[in-house]
Design a protein around this motif. Structure first.
Motif: not given
Lengths: 775, 327, 173
Positions: B180-187, B200-204, B209-215
């Motif tokens: 359904d598209g892309s979204r950003d979630v704070p770690l 259920i361990e994550t919000v995935l 699919l996790i595609t990136a992590v931004t710092l």
């Protein structure tokens, strides 16, 4: 135990006692080792030089072939399913889904396994080598949590593994004895090597009560697993009614005999080889997997390779059991011991017989007016506990040597001085003379080199976050030599010698050290010696255990060499410079024989054999019975020094320096012996700081059956380890040498615990010394 | 291991499309955890979509340093920008596992590591995470390595990652692509506490699919570290770990980032301690008070009570180390 | 599928569940790489993939299709020993020899990492690109390879001896 069995045991005990006294009192000359091995006098040979491993190049090239690396035509792979209850019976069993997996050749359970006799329990016969004596796949009974109950064979390991997960099983569970606190309310005295683990000399409790100074404390040690990096494995095939096993074992002859008993074969119908063993430490004996592979091979008609998973090793191969030990020492003001009490309880199954004999070291450690030593057995339902590197001594010296340190601290005496004060003149409990005991010299040399005089009061040395402390402890392990040693020597006209003996190479350096010994005996260079071993068809019953292999091989080679020299002298005849000499009057020298005190009387092997028109001479001989161990008190010793750092914030312990000062007779090969010492000490470091097989008392199941969760030391845990030795030959041991495989681990946990105390002022009496115990 | 199909994805869109095929499809990164779980029978995917071939770049963006999910742990720890600007992250990564595993493991896979709870791994044990509703053998069993914060009666497991703890401290943002598209979630919101659904361990969501992590940029990131306390000197999971960055101005804590590992079902951002510290003098007393505040709600189990004091001490020690020069 | 193994092209066809380690050992007869835990906890299976050390037991072989793999069998030519192998023999960097192939491959991968400036946790400053391969650096970097015989001292000495000239690195890559 029945009344009759008890009476028989007592009678046997009485006979043994009489024999023991007779052997102890016999003249030295009647006893093996009564005349020192002439090799002890030789100073210029290979013995004592740091020869690199002759199998080293093979091993670093990855070309040494281990048990799971023999490819066989038509071979299938095995996988095991393990029970998940501690005691009971299989109620229902459905293997149809497993059998339907593509590639699966057989699923074998108690329902379709061949008839097999129970495996012969270790020490029930000289060649018995099974960790327990439970029937294998003969009934629906489950005796421990983790017991194998099905084996799947398939064309690939992946299919076999997958098949085992599809077996449906239900159980009728029975109440099991899995809680130590409950088990130890009902104990009986342990028996080890045919004798009760009980020593009572005088009234130790009364002497303890009356002593002006005393410690009286309890130490506990958890279960340990050997965890050799090579997984237990075997590749097996049947050739008609003959069974061929490429095993990973420290007991080829024993394994062949034991498998023969199980399958109702003659001993010579089973052929076991094990040229390289990827570590054993007591674990590479006969467990169910070899038998299951052979049985499944028989049923399927296919050669089988079985490699246990790491979890499978924890489930199916026993480790060292847990102990709870009380040590109480009473002393006079001058430090002299009035009483030594070392008693306690271990957990053991009812289907094995190794009551972790933690008092063995205490029997000879110190002089004292009175002794009370006792190992009580608490039966538990679990995988059979077994021998693990220095069984008894590893955990026993932890308790004893911590207690000595505690007493020394309480009395304000240096712990080394307290030990010297109580140095016995003869074996304090057996009364026999020591064959060779230089522990005081080992301590003095070690203390000086280590800088023991720099040790400060507990809790007073700090570097940043780290509290620094020093500790020491005595290690000790008996000299053993088991009956059955035999060797074949073949000397050829081109002055090459082949030794054939059913011994083992698990990394101890056996082939290297003994090739050097044989070369020296014959007066030949190292590359003239071939050492054939690890094959049950070869002579000798030579267990690689109890640190006895060196003595066993040594004594067998001495006997065979003597017979071969006798034969050579006969062949040499009257035309030889050696004419008229007896075997004891000559020695191997420069490719031939010479008179011991007159080297000019010499003839080369080539000349002797050439004149006799012989290409080779072969002899086989047996070692004499090991009476020396009852005539003398024979032991190896060590003084272990440790500098530990404990983080004042986190409680983490790091070992900064270790020194081992050993007294083990002649060191045959300084290079490989040092590795044995260091390796044992590193295992002791693991035992001290991190090792524990976590046994869930609710289920009787080990919950950390993996190398990720059962911690053994890694590179970063291991500091530089300094090794020195007295190098004083034991005049009564072959080559003057003692085995060095197990002494290394002994004393180390105590030295570390004592160093941790010196660093922090905290006594941790419960292994392992994890950081939570120091916060 | 159950049989599975295997596909190699050429792009994230490709991966997400391939993952629609079956309900039991798993993405496969370095495999260092998943392959083990498959062998143990804990994970039983019927299809693996290999995402290690996707983009593995580390690039500056307006939002911060963007790390593609397929970046290997070693590459991330070695990146000069990471080492200079986020040294706590580089240190956390190299404190974890072994060099071999770090060469294999991906950033995305590291975040999705599963707990080391022994009962989770053992199919003979009761585990709500492995079999929802089965019960929890860890609550009354060996739980020395288990959670002291945020646990539930259903699950007391901890998250084993080191990397994720540092990322939690850094306000990292996880980019997730899905059908359904892309979204950003704070770690810090990516992993869940166990509650009644520890499986259920994550919000995935399924197929995501996790595609990136931004710092995001962190001005005081250079003054940061990661300290890991464990049962042997290397190659062991954390009993307690602390990731911290601190900005001290004139002896006062102007800003601070603090996260704990080994204590909870997720990387534990120590918001309470941070709040207690801001504006306080950079002293051992303030650090201890902040640590006390963070651990106030800690609940010990049979074997892990030591972690409460250990966590407090380690927090204080790390903050003292970071402020040693500034204070 | 196609692999380059120790410089030779190899075609292989196998069950998708096959690990790289089992492919080497069971299918290709390269038994030098060892299985000690099959879960990435011991390092005995360490091989080099395109020069990087990995645990072959955790690697599904299918993931490595097309890659170049070096095992212990490829560390030296047929005639002799590599300098590191010879140093292991000289320093007695093993006893049973079972973990040895993994230690050797791991050490080769480690030296490459040092040359590339990959940091380790013992570095005082993560931002500092210099690496002095001292006792702590060497032990930490080799900690993924267990040796239950406890030949650690000999292993470390053998590596230090062989790569004495390699103890410094340049700036981080």
């Amino acid at each position: 135990m029945s009344v009759i069995a008890e009476a028989a045991k007592k009678a046997q005990g009485a006979v043994q006692a009489v024999m023991k006294t007779a052997i102890a009192n016999a003249p030295d000359g009647w006893i093996p080792g009564g005349v020192p091995d002439p090799l002890i006098r030789a100073k210029h040979g290979l013995v004592g030089t740091p020869v690199s491993r002759i199998d080293g190049p093979l091993k670093v090239k990855g070309a040494a072939r281990f048990a799971a690396e023999f490819p066989l035509d038509g071979m299938v792979y095995a996988a095991l399913a393990h029970a998940t209850i501690p005691l009971g019976r299989i109620a229902t069993l459905d293997t149809s889904a497993a059998e339907a997996v593509p590639g699966v050749v057989l699923v074998m359970t108690y329902k379709n396994a061949p008839k097999m006799a129970p495996p012969p329990l270790f020490m029930s016969n000289p060649k018995a080598v099974s960790g327990d004596n439970l029937p294998i796949f003969q009934d629906a009974d489950i005796h421990w949590n983790g017991q194998p109950y099905a084996v799947a064979l398939a064309e690939t390991q992946e299919a076999a593994d997958h098949a085992t997960t599809l077996i449906e099983v239900t159980y009728d569970e029975l109440p099991a004895r899995t809680r130590f606190a409950e088990a130890k309310t009902n104990t009986y005295p342990g028996t080890f090597q045919g004798e009760p683990l009980l020593v009572e000399i005088g009234d130790a409790e009364a002497a303890l009560a009356a002593a002006p100074h005393k410690v009286d404390v309890t130490y506990t040690t958890p279960r340990h697993n050997h965890n050799p990096i090579e997984l237990h494995a075997a590749t097996v095939r049947w050739n008609g009614d003959d069974l061929i096993v490429h095993d990973a074992t420290q007991a080829v002859t024993h394994t062949a005999w034991s498998l023969a008993q199980i399958f109702g074969l003659k001993e010579e119908q089973v052929h076991v080889t094990s040229p390289y063993v990827g570590g054993g430490f007591g674990s590479k004996t006969l467990w169910q997997h070899q038998t299951l592979a052979a049985a499944a091979s028989k049923v399927s008609g296919r050669p089988v390779r079985i490699v246990l998973s790491r979890e499978g090793v924890f489930r199916g191969v026993g480790g060292r059991t847990l102990t709870e030990q009380r040590v109480a020492i009473g002393a006079q003001a001058d430090g002299a011991f009035d009483a030594i009490v070392h008693t306690g309880t271990i957990g053991m199954t009812s289907h094995n017989n190794l009551p972790e004999p933690f008092i063995v070291a205490t029997k000879t450690a110190y002089a004292a007016k009175t002794f009370h030593l006792d190992v009580e057995v608490a039966e538990m339902d679990m995988v059979a506990n077994t021998f693990m590197r220095a069984p008894g001594e590893a955990v026993g010296t932890f308790a004893l040597e911590c207690a000595v340190d505690e007493l020394a601290h309480d009395m304000g005496i240096d712990p080394i001085a307290l030990r010297e004060r109580n140095e016995p003149e003869q074996d304090p409990t057996a009364g026999t003379p020591f064959s060779s005991r230089n522990i005081v010299a080992a301590y003095r040399a070690g203390a000086e080199r280590f800088g023991w005089d720099k040790r400060q009061a507990p809790g007073t040395r700090r570097e940043g976050e780290w509290l620094i402390g020093m500790g020491c402890a005595t290690g000790t392990y008996p000299y053993y030599r088991m009956p059955g040693g035999a060797a074949r020597l073949t000397l050829t006209r081109d002055a090459r010698v082949t030794v054939a003996i059913a011994a083992h190479e698990m990394g101890m350096g056996t082939s290297t050290a003994h090739s050097a010994v044989v070369a020296d005996r014959f007066g030949l260079p190292l590359d003239a010696v071939t050492f054939d071993y690890a094959d049950s068809k070869l002579p000798g019953v030579v267990l690689a255990g109890g640190s006895q292999q060196t003595a066993s091989i040594g004594a067998a080679v001495i006997a065979a060499h003597r017979a071969l020299v006798t034969e050579l002298l006969k062949l040499a005849g009257n035309d030889s410079p050696l004419a008229g000499l007896k075997a004891d009057e000559v020695a191997g020298y420069d490719g031939g024989l010479c008179k011991l005190d007159e080297p000019g009387r010499y003839e080369s092997y080539a000349s002797i054999l050439g004149r006799a028109n012989r290409d080779e001479v072969t002899v086989e001989a047996e070692a004499p019975p090991p009476l020396e161990t009852q005539h003398w008190s024979m032991h190896s010793y060590s003084a272990i020094f440790v500098e530990a750092a404990v983080n004042a914030i986190t409680g983490e312990t790091r070992i900064r320096r270790v020194l081992g000062s050993f007294d083990c007779g002649t060191i045959l090969n300084p290079k490989t012996a040092s590795s044995q010492f260091r390796g044992g000490m590193i295992m002791g470091l693991g035992m001290a700081l991190m090792e524990e097989a976590q046994f869930d008392e609710r289920s009787g199941r080990i919950v950390n059956p993996s190398l990720a969760e059962y911690h053994v030391p890694v590179h970063m845990d291991v500091p530089a380890i300094d090794i020195i030795w007295t190098d004083i030959p034991d005049p009564h041991a072959p080559m003057g040498a003692h085995g060095v495989g197990e002494i290394g681990i002994t004393g180390v946990a105590a030295a570390i615990a004592n160093a941790v105390f010196n660093a922090t002022g905290k006594r941790v009496r419960d292994l392992p010394i994890t950081l939570d115990k120091l916060l | 291991m159950t049989p599975f199909a295997y596909d190699r994805a050429g792009s994230s869109a490709d991966a997400i499309r391939l993952a629609q095929a079956t309900a039991a499809t798993h993405y496969l990164g370095g495999g260092t955890n998943l392959v083990d779980l498959m062998r143990e029978g804990v994970a039983t995917p019927d299809r693996l979509v290999d995402v290690t071939g996707l983009s593995a770049a580390i690039e500056p963006t307006p939002d911060g340093l963007r790390i593609d999910a397929a970046v290997r742990n070693t590459a991330l720890a070695s990146d000069p920008r990471v080492r200079r600007d986020y040294p706590l992250l580089a240190r956390a990564i190299v404190a974890g596992a072994s060099a071999q595993i770090r060469n294999m493991a991906t950033v995305g896979g590291n975040l999705l590591q599963r707990t080391r709870c022994a009962y989770f791994y053992d199919d003979a044990a009761a585990c709500n995470k492995r079999v929802p509703g089965a019960g929890c053998d860890a609550v009354d069993g060996f739980n020395r390595i288990h959670a002291i914060l945020g646990a539930s009666p259903a699950c007391v497991a901890t998250h084993p990652s080191d990397m994720a703890v540092a990322m939690a401290a850094l306000n990292a943002v996880v980019t997730i692509d899905g059908p359904d598209g892309s979204r950003d979630v704070p770690l810090t919101d990516f992993h869940r506490l166990p509650g009644g659904t520890p499986e259920i361990e994550t919000v995935l969501a399924r197929g995501e699919l996790i595609t990136a992590v931004t710092l995001p940029p962190l001005g005081f990131g250079a003054r940061s570290t990661y300290r890991k306390v464990r049962d042997r000197a290397s190659y062991a999971f954390a009993l307690v770990s602390v990731a911290a960055a601190v900005d001290v101005q004139g002896g006062t804590v102007a800003d601070v980032r603090l996260a704990l590992g080994g204590v909870a079902h997720k990387p534990w951002r120590a918001f309470a301690a941070e709040a207690a510290l801001r504006g306080q003098p950079a002293t051992a007393a303030s650090f201890r008070a902040a640590a006390e505040a963070e651990l106030a709600d800690a609940v010990p189990l049979r074997d892990n009570g030591f972690k409460i004091e250990l966590a407090k001490r380690t927090i204080v020690a790390v903050l003292e180390e970071l402020t040693g020069e500034a204070a | 599928m196609h692999f380059t193994i120790n410089g030779r092209g190899v075609d292989a066809d196998f069950d998708l569940r096959t690990s790289l380690l089992d492919l080497l050992r069971d299918h290709l007869g390269l038994t030098g790489s060892k299985k000690g835990c099959n879960q990435g906890a011991c390092g005995a299976c360490t091989v080099l993939v395109d020069g990087e050390r990995i645990n072959a037991c955790l690697a599904l072989a299918v993931q490595y299709d097309g890659r170049s793999i070096t095992t212990v069998e490829g560390l030296a030519d047929a005639t002799g020993l590599s300098p590191l192998q010879a140093a292991f023999v000289e320093h007695d960097g093993f006893q049973c020899g079972y973990c040895t192939p993994g230690q050797l491959c791991s050490a080769m991968g480690m030296i490459d990492e040092v040359r590339r400036g990959v940091p380790s946790v013992v570095a005082a400053d993560m931002a500092d690109g210099d690496i002095v391969l001292d006792h702590d650096e060497l032990r930490e970097r080799m900690s993924g390879n267990l040796c239950r015989c406890g030949a650690y001292n000999g292993i470390v000495n053998a590596i230090a001896d062989t790569f004495a000239a390699e103890t410094h690195s340049k700036e981080p890559a």
